[in-house]
Design an enzyme around this catalytic site. Sequence first.
Site, PDB file in Angstrom:
ATOM      1  N   TYR A 102       0.830  -1.209   0.000  1.00 38.46           N
ATOM      2  CA  TYR A 102       0.000   0.000   0.000  1.00 38.46           C
ATOM      3  C   TYR A 102       0.866   1.262   0.000  1.00 38.46           C
ATOM      4  CZ  TYR A 102      -3.508   3.365   1.678  1.00 38.46           C
ATOM      5  OH  TYR A 102      -4.350   4.434   1.814  1.00 38.46           O
ATOM      6  N   ASN A 174       7.741  -1.950   2.648  1.00 40.45           N
ATOM      7  CA  ASN A 174       6.773  -0.922   3.029  1.00 40.45           C
ATOM      8  C   ASN A 174       6.188  -1.246   4.405  1.00 40.45           C
ATOM      9  OD1 ASN A 174       5.087   1.415   2.152  1.00 40.45           O
ATOM     10  ND2 ASN A 174       3.410  -0.049   2.300  1.00 40.45           N
ATOM     11  N   SER A 214       3.419  -3.363   4.570  1.00 42.41           N
ATOM     12  CA  SER A 214       3.570  -4.681   3.956  1.00 42.41           C
ATOM     13  C   SER A 214       4.952  -4.843   3.349  1.00 42.41           C
ATOM     14  CB  SER A 214       2.511  -4.877   2.862  1.00 42.41           C
ATOM     15  OG  SER A 214       1.214  -4.765   3.389  1.00 42.41           O
ATOM     16  N   SER A 252      -0.334  -5.660   8.271  1.00 44.99           N
ATOM     17  CA  SER A 252       0.754  -5.846   7.305  1.00 44.99           C
ATOM     18  C   SER A 252       0.505  -7.057   6.424  1.00 44.99           C
ATOM     19  CB  SER A 252       2.077  -6.022   8.061  1.00 44.99           C
ATOM     20  OG  SER A 252       3.179  -5.936   7.180  1.00 44.99           O
ATOM     21  N   GLY A 253       0.797  -6.899   5.149  1.00 39.39           N
ATOM     22  CA  GLY A 253       0.752  -8.010   4.208  1.00 39.39           C
ATOM     23  C   GLY A 253       2.163  -8.470   3.917  1.00 39.39           C
TER      24      GLY A 253
END
Length: 336
Positions: A102, A174, A214, A252-253
Amino acid sequence: MWRREKYYRQSTVRTGVTAIFPRGKTKKFSPVYANWYSLNGNGEMTGTTWVTESGFLETPIMITNTNSVGVVRDAVLKWYVDTDWYSGEDWWYTYPVVAETYDGGLNDIYGFHVKEKHVLEAIENSTGGKIAEGNVGGGTGMECLGFKGGTGTSSRIFKIKNSTYTVGAIVQSNFGAKRNFTVAGVPVGIELKDTLNYITHAPPTSRRQEGDGSIIVIIATDVPLLPHQLKRIAQRIPLGVGIVGGRGSNGSGDIFLAFSTANENAFNRDETTTVKSMPNDLLMPVFEATVQAVEEAIINAMVAAETMEGINGNKSFALPHDLLIETLKKYNRIKK
């Protein structure tokens, strides 16, 4: 007297697309053994169900921002048709692998600025050799561990018995809270806690918590590994993320994929094939190389990134090289 400044959404584009071809574009349809793993699943990487089910990655890997996964996937499918990716097959199906992080802190993510032409540019501009780092491709608008993040790479060369192998990592970074940021075991984030913090004017109310974000990590290797072994490689990626300060936060991914370019002729629709596999008892050098490459790739992304101002005047500062060096000297990681 109190003064309130109101900021409005602007069409500020700070985003992009990254394309990764496991065997290069000239090979066209040439599947590689692969597998994936998620530390925390607040993110997306399309096509992974079939990667696990089949054991193969059949497509390039694309990385972009959260809201552009769909357009990137569709553009890649169209590119397959236009370039005869399947080399004359008149009936095929496939599931493009498209991952995201993101970038809405700096990018007008709700303006949906990534278009088909940008996906095609990323594909056509992809080449072998040295990879640009920092504010490039899908990593353009990313922030990491309290500073500007982005795209980073690293690799390790090692021997297993008499053979030399390579592990390479590419990250779209990120994630993470500044207080957890470490380099070579040094608490850099704590030392620089009052230095160059994010400037955020809008949105005024947000559910985002410190540490949310992420990271996508892709590991490539020429070690002959089978899909279940590549799952083991992918499961070691979080160790590298954790060393620099990742905690796999709720927002978070953290999604990872590993593939091997060995066993080039393993994929066959009609015939039995013979493949090579590295014994599990010899995999420790691969594990270590993976952890080290991921750790360095994240740091490289931050070192290469440049200060960026984005939407609503939000600003993310580059990791200050001079202060980083001073801090490492203070803890005797660099000679004074």
